[in-house]
Write an enzyme that holds these catalytic residues in place. Structure first.
Site, PDB file in Angstrom:
ATOM      1  N   LYS A  52      40.851 -46.098 144.530  1.00  0.00           N
ATOM      2  CA  LYS A  52      40.737 -44.715 144.843  1.00  0.00           C
ATOM      3  C   LYS A  52      39.572 -44.108 143.780  1.00  0.00           C
ATOM      4  CE  LYS A  52      45.269 -44.274 146.565  1.00  0.00           C
ATOM      5  NZ  LYS A  52      46.721 -43.872 146.773  1.00  0.00           N
ATOM      6  N   GLN A  96      50.850 -42.175 141.954  1.00  0.00           N
ATOM      7  CA  GLN A  96      50.880 -43.543 142.854  1.00  0.00           C
ATOM      8  C   GLN A  96      52.563 -44.052 142.833  1.00  0.00           C
ATOM      9  OE1 GLN A  96      48.127 -44.621 144.593  1.00  0.00           O
ATOM     10  NE2 GLN A  96      49.223 -46.325 145.325  1.00  0.00           N
ATOM     11  N   ASP A 119      48.175 -35.677 148.403  1.00  0.00           N
ATOM     12  CA  ASP A 119      48.831 -36.889 149.205  1.00  0.00           C
ATOM     13  C   ASP A 119      49.581 -36.262 150.308  1.00  0.00           C
ATOM     14  OD1 ASP A 119      48.552 -39.390 148.269  1.00  0.00           O
ATOM     15  OD2 ASP A 119      49.946 -39.067 146.630  1.00  0.00           O
TER      16      ASP A 119
HETATM   17  N1  L34 Z   1      51.074 -41.499 145.844  1.00  0.00           N
HETATM   18  N2  L34 Z   1      51.512 -43.769 146.706  1.00  0.00           N
HETATM   19  C1  L34 Z   1      50.816 -42.551 146.802  1.00  0.00           C
HETATM   20  N3  L34 Z   1      49.753 -42.231 147.601  1.00  0.00           N
HETATM   21  C2  L34 Z   1      49.296 -43.066 148.604  1.00  0.00           C
HETATM   22  O1  L34 Z   1      48.397 -42.858 149.572  1.00  0.00           O
HETATM   23  C3  L34 Z   1      49.984 -44.564 148.678  1.00  0.00           C
HETATM   24  N4  L34 Z   1      49.518 -45.534 149.172  1.00  0.00           N
HETATM   25  C4  L34 Z   1      50.356 -46.432 149.594  1.00  0.00           C
HETATM   26  C5  L34 Z   1      51.248 -46.899 148.401  1.00  0.00           C
HETATM   27  N5  L34 Z   1      51.666 -46.016 147.560  1.00  0.00           N
HETATM   28  C6  L34 Z   1      51.114 -44.481 147.524  1.00  0.00           C
HETATM   29  C7  L34 Z   1      48.391 -46.136 149.041  1.00  0.00           C
HETATM   30  O2  L34 Z   1      47.536 -45.562 148.475  1.00  0.00           O
HETATM   31  C8  L34 Z   1      49.642 -47.483 150.313  1.00  0.00           C
HETATM   32  N6  L34 Z   1      48.403 -47.293 149.851  1.00  0.00           N
HETATM   33  C9  L34 Z   1      47.176 -47.993 150.237  1.00  0.00           C
HETATM   34  C10 L34 Z   1      45.901 -47.738 149.874  1.00  0.00           C
HETATM   35  C11 L34 Z   1      45.112 -48.551 149.674  1.00  0.00           C
HETATM   36  C12 L34 Z   1      44.936 -49.677 150.301  1.00  0.00           C
HETATM   37  C13 L34 Z   1      46.425 -50.247 150.757  1.00  0.00           C
HETATM   38  C14 L34 Z   1      47.391 -49.269 150.641  1.00  0.00           C
HETATM   39  C15 L34 Z   1      43.823 -50.569 150.660  1.00  0.00           C
HETATM   40  O3  L34 Z   1      42.781 -50.408 149.996  1.00  0.00           O
HETATM   41  N7  L34 Z   1      43.889 -51.797 151.305  1.00  0.00           N
HETATM   42  C16 L34 Z   1      42.813 -52.725 151.370  1.00  0.00           C
HETATM   43  C17 L34 Z   1      43.121 -54.020 150.648  1.00  0.00           C
HETATM   44  C18 L34 Z   1      43.184 -53.908 149.087  1.00  0.00           C
HETATM   45  C19 L34 Z   1      43.482 -54.882 148.613  1.00  0.00           C
HETATM   46  O4  L34 Z   1      42.693 -56.021 148.326  1.00  0.00           O
HETATM   47  O5  L34 Z   1      44.799 -55.287 148.176  1.00  0.00           O
HETATM   48  C20 L34 Z   1      42.808 -53.028 152.819  1.00  0.00           C
HETATM   49  O6  L34 Z   1      41.637 -53.651 153.216  1.00  0.00           O
HETATM   50  O7  L34 Z   1      43.955 -53.098 153.514  1.00  0.00           O
END
Ligand code: L34
Length: 292
Positions: A52, A96, A119
């Site tokens: 982020k 988060q 959010d």
């Molecule tokens: N307050 N908490 C708050 N806001 C959110 O919007 C979230 N979320 C969820 C968990 N808690 C939160 C996220 O940001 C899930 N989440 C989230 C964000 C980004 C990714 C996955 C979940 C992401 O970037 N995933 C990548 C892989 C990252 C890695 O290497 O682990 C992908 O390509 O799926």
């Protein structure tokens, strides 16, 4: 079968945002500022928050990361939320999730000024979303809508099955897919106590899996030509990886993909779009698009 490239789509949208920010700043406007609170050292949360902060840089936003140990008390965390509520330079902020067990997530969410709740988790934003009023829409469902739109995937009148009923994905996703101005679909929400979950899935034109159970959706559950959106990102141990784990979606990708018209991969599908839509919401916050 066409792969839905969330990573590329997110990069494109971030470039669009960066262009708009450049214009705003050139015209003497304020650079949007996102703050994030991260409590503890959960591996997933660390990665997502890092991504982020990087996305803020890509968009030309100012960002502030506030880190606390998981020993922080609920009262102390609420005081930090209050500080951000009153900080006039901060346009929007997030806490988060998940939070340590001794802290009520609901209390913290309700303490956030809804006008800075990028959010979209505050009850005022959730309620406004549910009746179709302008508001911050939570990033994961918003990102999925954006993917469906950019890939011209028809949703109007289609059967959409959502697996999972969480506050941050399943519930808002169902609301949005149902609403005329967004999905305009016929929506079914399935969960751990659904009786005919497999049959419901077999009839779906669009399946959105958000249950956090690796490989839950198998080929026998999916209709030929369906679109499958995988929200799961579970870390499973994998000795062949340098990190010691790999990310596993809710969908058994290898066997499901050949049956699909469209499918999102994990990683590189919904995850990057979640971050990108947080950036969109922050831009809206900077522009005071929804609230004064
Ligand atoms: N307050 N908490 C708050 N806001 C959110 O919007 C979230 N979320 C969820 C968990 N808690 C939160 C996220 O940001 C899930 N989440 C989230 C964000 C980004 C990714 C996955 C979940 C992401 O970037 N995933 C990548 C892989 C990252 C890695 O290497 O682990 C992908 O390509 O799926």
């Amino acid at each position: 079968m066409q792969l839905i490239d969330g990573k590329a789509t997110a990069a494109q949208i971030k470039a669009e945002i960066a262009e708009e920010v450049k214009q705003i700043v050139e015209n003497g406007g304020k650079r949007p500022h996102l703050a994030a609170i991260l409590v503890g050292h959960d591996g997933g949360s660390e990665t997502y928050v890092r991504n982020k902060v990087l996305a803020c840089e890509a968009c030309g936003f100012k960002s502030t990361l506030l880190r606390f140990e998981d020993t922080i008390s609920e009262a102390e965390l609420l005081a930090e939320v209050d500080k951000l509520n009153r900080d006039e330079d901060v346009d929007g902020f997030i806490v988060q999730l998940p939070l340590p067990k001794h802290i009520s997530e609901q209390k913290v969410i309700e303490a956030i000024d809804y006008r800075k709740d990028v959010d979209g988790f505050h009850p005022i934003n959730v309620g406004r979303m549910a009746i179709g009023l302008p508001c911050y829409i939570s990033a994961t469902p918003k990102g999925i809508l954006e993917l469906l739109r950019r890939y011209h995937i028809e949703t109007s009148g289609r059967k959409c099955v959502i697996l999972g009923r969480s506050n941050i994905v399943g519930k808002p996703m169902a609301q949005l897919m149902m609403q005329k101005q967004y999905g305009d679909a016929t929506v079914t929400v399935c969960h751990s106590h659904s009786r005919d979950l497999k049959k419901e899935c077999q009839e779906a034109d669009i399946i959105i899996a958000a249950i956090g159970q690796p490989n839950f959706v198998t080929a026998d559950m999916v209709k030929e030509g369906a679109t499958v959106i995988d929200v799961g990102t579970t870390r499973v141990p994998d000795a062949t990886k340098k990190s010691g784990f790999r990310l596993n979606g809710d969908v058994k990708f290898d066997e499901v993909a050949p049956k699909c018209a469209y499918i999102t991969p994990v990683p590189g599908g919904v995850g990057p779009m979640t971050i990108c839509m947080l950036m969109k919401n922050t831009l809206s916050a900077g522009k005071k698009e929804f609230y004064q």
